[in-house]
Design a protein around this motif. Structure first.
Motif, PDB file in Angstrom:
ATOM      1  N   PHE A 232       0.832  -1.208   0.000  1.00 56.93           N
ATOM      2  CA  PHE A 232       0.000   0.000   0.000  1.00 56.93           C
ATOM      3  C   PHE A 232       0.863   1.254   0.000  1.00 56.93           C
ATOM      4  CE2 PHE A 232      -2.343   3.430   2.021  1.00 56.93           C
ATOM      5  CZ  PHE A 232      -3.533   3.424   1.287  1.00 56.93           C
ATOM      6  N   LEU A 233       1.925   1.253   0.811  1.00 54.44           N
ATOM      7  CA  LEU A 233       2.831   2.399   0.844  1.00 54.44           C
ATOM      8  C   LEU A 233       3.483   2.604  -0.525  1.00 54.44           C
ATOM      9  CD1 LEU A 233       4.331   4.608   2.419  1.00 54.44           C
ATOM     10  CD2 LEU A 233       6.036   2.867   3.057  1.00 54.44           C
ATOM     11  N   PHE A 234       3.913   1.515  -1.149  1.00 55.80           N
ATOM     12  CA  PHE A 234       4.517   1.587  -2.472  1.00 55.80           C
ATOM     13  C   PHE A 234       3.524   2.159  -3.491  1.00 55.80           C
ATOM     14  CE2 PHE A 234       5.554  -0.289  -6.617  1.00 55.80           C
ATOM     15  CZ  PHE A 234       6.882   0.046  -6.746  1.00 55.80           C
ATOM     16  N   LEU A 235       2.278   1.710  -3.417  1.00 53.35           N
ATOM     17  CA  LEU A 235       1.251   2.204  -4.336  1.00 53.35           C
ATOM     18  C   LEU A 235       0.994   3.694  -4.119  1.00 53.35           C
ATOM     19  CD1 LEU A 235      -1.290  -0.752  -4.089  1.00 53.35           C
ATOM     20  CD2 LEU A 235      -0.007  -0.090  -6.139  1.00 53.35           C
ATOM     21  N   TYR A 236       0.893   4.101  -2.848  1.00 53.73           N
ATOM     22  CA  TYR A 236       0.623   5.508  -2.554  1.00 53.73           C
ATOM     23  C   TYR A 236       1.744   6.410  -3.067  1.00 53.73           C
ATOM     24  CZ  TYR A 236       0.149   9.851   0.024  1.00 53.73           C
ATOM     25  OH  TYR A 236       0.059  11.177   0.348  1.00 53.73           O
ATOM     26  N   LEU A 237       2.989   6.025  -2.798  1.00 50.68           N
ATOM     27  CA  LEU A 237       4.119   6.849  -3.227  1.00 50.68           C
ATOM     28  C   LEU A 237       4.192   6.938  -4.752  1.00 50.68           C
ATOM     29  CD1 LEU A 237       6.868   5.691  -0.694  1.00 50.68           C
ATOM     30  CD2 LEU A 237       5.548   7.819  -0.662  1.00 50.68           C
ATOM     31  N   ASN A 238       3.928   5.834  -5.425  1.00 51.49           N
ATOM     32  CA  ASN A 238       3.953   5.850  -6.885  1.00 51.49           C
ATOM     33  C   ASN A 238       2.771   6.628  -7.458  1.00 51.49           C
ATOM     34  OD1 ASN A 238       6.097   4.055  -8.439  1.00 51.49           O
ATOM     35  ND2 ASN A 238       5.727   3.101  -6.455  1.00 51.49           N
ATOM     36  N   LYS A 239       1.611   6.520  -6.827  1.00 55.31           N
ATOM     37  CA  LYS A 239       0.448   7.291  -7.281  1.00 55.31           C
ATOM     38  C   LYS A 239       0.749   8.781  -7.194  1.00 55.31           C
ATOM     39  CE  LYS A 239      -3.999   7.803  -8.330  1.00 55.31           C
ATOM     40  NZ  LYS A 239      -4.230   9.246  -8.186  1.00 55.31           N
ATOM     41  N   LYS A 240       1.295   9.206  -6.081  1.00 55.30           N
ATOM     42  CA  LYS A 240       1.635  10.613  -5.913  1.00 55.30           C
ATOM     43  C   LYS A 240       2.701  11.040  -6.913  1.00 55.30           C
ATOM     44  CE  LYS A 240       3.070  13.971  -2.402  1.00 55.30           C
ATOM     45  NZ  LYS A 240       3.400  14.170  -0.970  1.00 55.30           N
ATOM     46  N   TYR A 241       3.715  10.182  -7.088  1.00 51.74           N
ATOM     47  CA  TYR A 241       4.816  10.498  -8.010  1.00 51.74           C
ATOM     48  C   TYR A 241       4.288  10.703  -9.426  1.00 51.74           C
ATOM     49  CZ  TYR A 241       9.172   9.854 -10.631  1.00 51.74           C
ATOM     50  OH  TYR A 241      10.241  10.022 -11.486  1.00 51.74           O
ATOM     51  N   TYR A 242       3.476   9.780  -9.922  1.00 53.48           N
ATOM     52  CA  TYR A 242       3.007   9.877 -11.310  1.00 53.48           C
ATOM     53  C   TYR A 242       1.894  10.907 -11.482  1.00 53.48           C
ATOM     54  CZ  TYR A 242       5.921   6.001 -12.745  1.00 53.48           C
ATOM     55  OH  TYR A 242       6.993   5.209 -13.045  1.00 53.48           O
ATOM     56  N   ASP A 243       1.115  11.154 -10.432  1.00 49.77           N
ATOM     57  CA  ASP A 243       0.125  12.235 -10.502  1.00 49.77           C
ATOM     58  C   ASP A 243       0.814  13.574 -10.747  1.00 49.77           C
ATOM     59  OD1 ASP A 243      -2.082  10.670 -10.237  1.00 49.77           O
ATOM     60  OD2 ASP A 243      -2.647  11.374  -8.237  1.00 49.77           O
ATOM     61  N   ARG A 244       1.897  13.813 -10.049  1.00 53.71           N
ATOM     62  CA  ARG A 244       2.608  15.081 -10.194  1.00 53.71           C
ATOM     63  C   ARG A 244       3.231  15.221 -11.582  1.00 53.71           C
ATOM     64  NH1 ARG A 244       6.808  16.335  -5.818  1.00 53.71           N
ATOM     65  NH2 ARG A 244       6.569  18.412  -6.734  1.00 53.71           N
ATOM     66  N   ARG A 245       3.432  14.102 -12.252  1.00 56.19           N
ATOM     67  CA  ARG A 245       4.026  14.117 -13.603  1.00 56.19           C
ATOM     68  C   ARG A 245       3.012  13.713 -14.658  1.00 56.19           C
ATOM     69  NH1 ARG A 245       7.058  13.136  -9.533  1.00 56.19           N
ATOM     70  NH2 ARG A 245       9.233  13.804  -9.424  1.00 56.19           N
ATOM     71  N   ALA A 246       1.725  13.944 -14.359  1.00 57.66           N
ATOM     72  CA  ALA A 246       0.654  13.516 -15.271  1.00 57.66           C
ATOM     73  C   ALA A 246       0.773  14.186 -16.639  1.00 57.66           C
ATOM     74  CB  ALA A 246      -0.710  13.830 -14.655  1.00 57.66           C
ATOM     75  N   TYR A 247       1.395  15.362 -16.703  1.00 57.29           N
ATOM     76  CA  TYR A 247       1.519  16.066 -17.986  1.00 57.29           C
ATOM     77  C   TYR A 247       2.360  15.284 -18.986  1.00 57.29           C
ATOM     78  CZ  TYR A 247       6.276  17.307 -16.528  1.00 57.29           C
ATOM     79  OH  TYR A 247       7.591  17.243 -16.147  1.00 57.29           O
TER      80      TYR A 247
END
Length: 251
Positions: A232-247
């Motif tokens: 879950f922690l891995f998923l959360y960190l990756n979700k945040k990481y890729y959300d910030r780079r959604a462009y």
């Protein structure tokens, strides 16, 4: 019509079309004062890219010259995934949060590069090798025959899980290619792949343990919960990481 060059991180000098004033009505976002967005609202991972098959939500004109044409099979897979990618994105947003994109040119891409250049390739190779090993029962070493004589049903389970591992290895390569090509739903497919791998691995371990008659009580509960928390922690960190780079994921 003129050509410009994109110098931001991850674009590597990509060329894009700059329309003249007379050409602006041809671009969906012109009327809204947002040229190049196809007139659709922006959202996570290039939402609003549905103007036409193969259209680019950010409207940079033609495909980059370096892009190889996708095979008909991959296009069919893309279309099939489009039906579930939207709901998957909404589930991920609710479960892991939705984080605003940050188009800063200084935003680092080291984790993204590490994923597509090394980690996903390694996971795919070891996943395929592990699947083949499991199908053949070689994970038990020289005790394979003795083990299956004691736990006969485990043979069918090993074959099934080994085939799943091989399929997941192929899916890992596919997701890696999606990320490298900046496909719009690539990040959520990456997250889904992590979840699916964890679920199959956990179910396999539990069924294998109890299926051969071992009653470990709650012994497996603690490591399973720890593994679930780490995932879950891995998923959360990756979700945040890729959300910030959604462009980045506009195709």
């Amino acid at each position: 019509m003129a050509l410009g060059t994109m110098d931001g991180p991850g674009y590597d000098g990509m060329r894009y079309a700059v329309p003249d004033a007379a050409d602006m009505p041809a671009y969906g976002g012109a009327a809204a004062g947002r040229p190049g967005y196809d007139g659709a609202a922006s959202g996570a991972y290039g939402a609003g890219c549905d103007a036409a098959p193969g259209a680019y939500g950010m409207g940079y004109g033609a495909k980059p010259a370096a892009s190889a044409p996708r095979s008909e099979l991959l296009e069919k897979i893309d279309r099939a995934l489009d039906g579930v990618s939207g709901p998957l994105q909404r589930i991920a947003d609710r479960a892991l949060g939705s984080h605003p994109a940050d188009p800063s040119p200084d935003l680092p891409l080291k984790w993204f590069t590490f994923n597509i250049m090394f980690l996903l390739w390694v996971e795919a190779v070891f996943g395929a090798l592990g699947g083949i090993t499991t199908v053949m029962g070689q994970q038990y070493g020289g005790l394979t025959d003795l083990y299956y004589a004691f736990a006969g049903p485990a043979r069918a389970l090993d074959i099934a899980y080994g085939l799943v591992q091989v399929a997941l290895a192929a899916a890992t390569v596919y997701v890696r290619m999606e990320l490298a090509q900046y496909r719009r739903f690539a990040p959520v497919h990456y997250l889904a792949l992590v979840v699916i791998s964890f679920v199959f691995s956990t179910v396999y371990s539990i069924v294998l343990t109890y299926g051969i008659g071992l009653d470990l009580g709650g012994f497996m509960l603690i490591p399973t919960l720890i593994s679930a928390a780490l995932n879950f922690l891995f998923l959360y960190l990756n979700k945040k990481y890729y959300d910030r780079r959604a462009y980045l994921f506009y195709r």
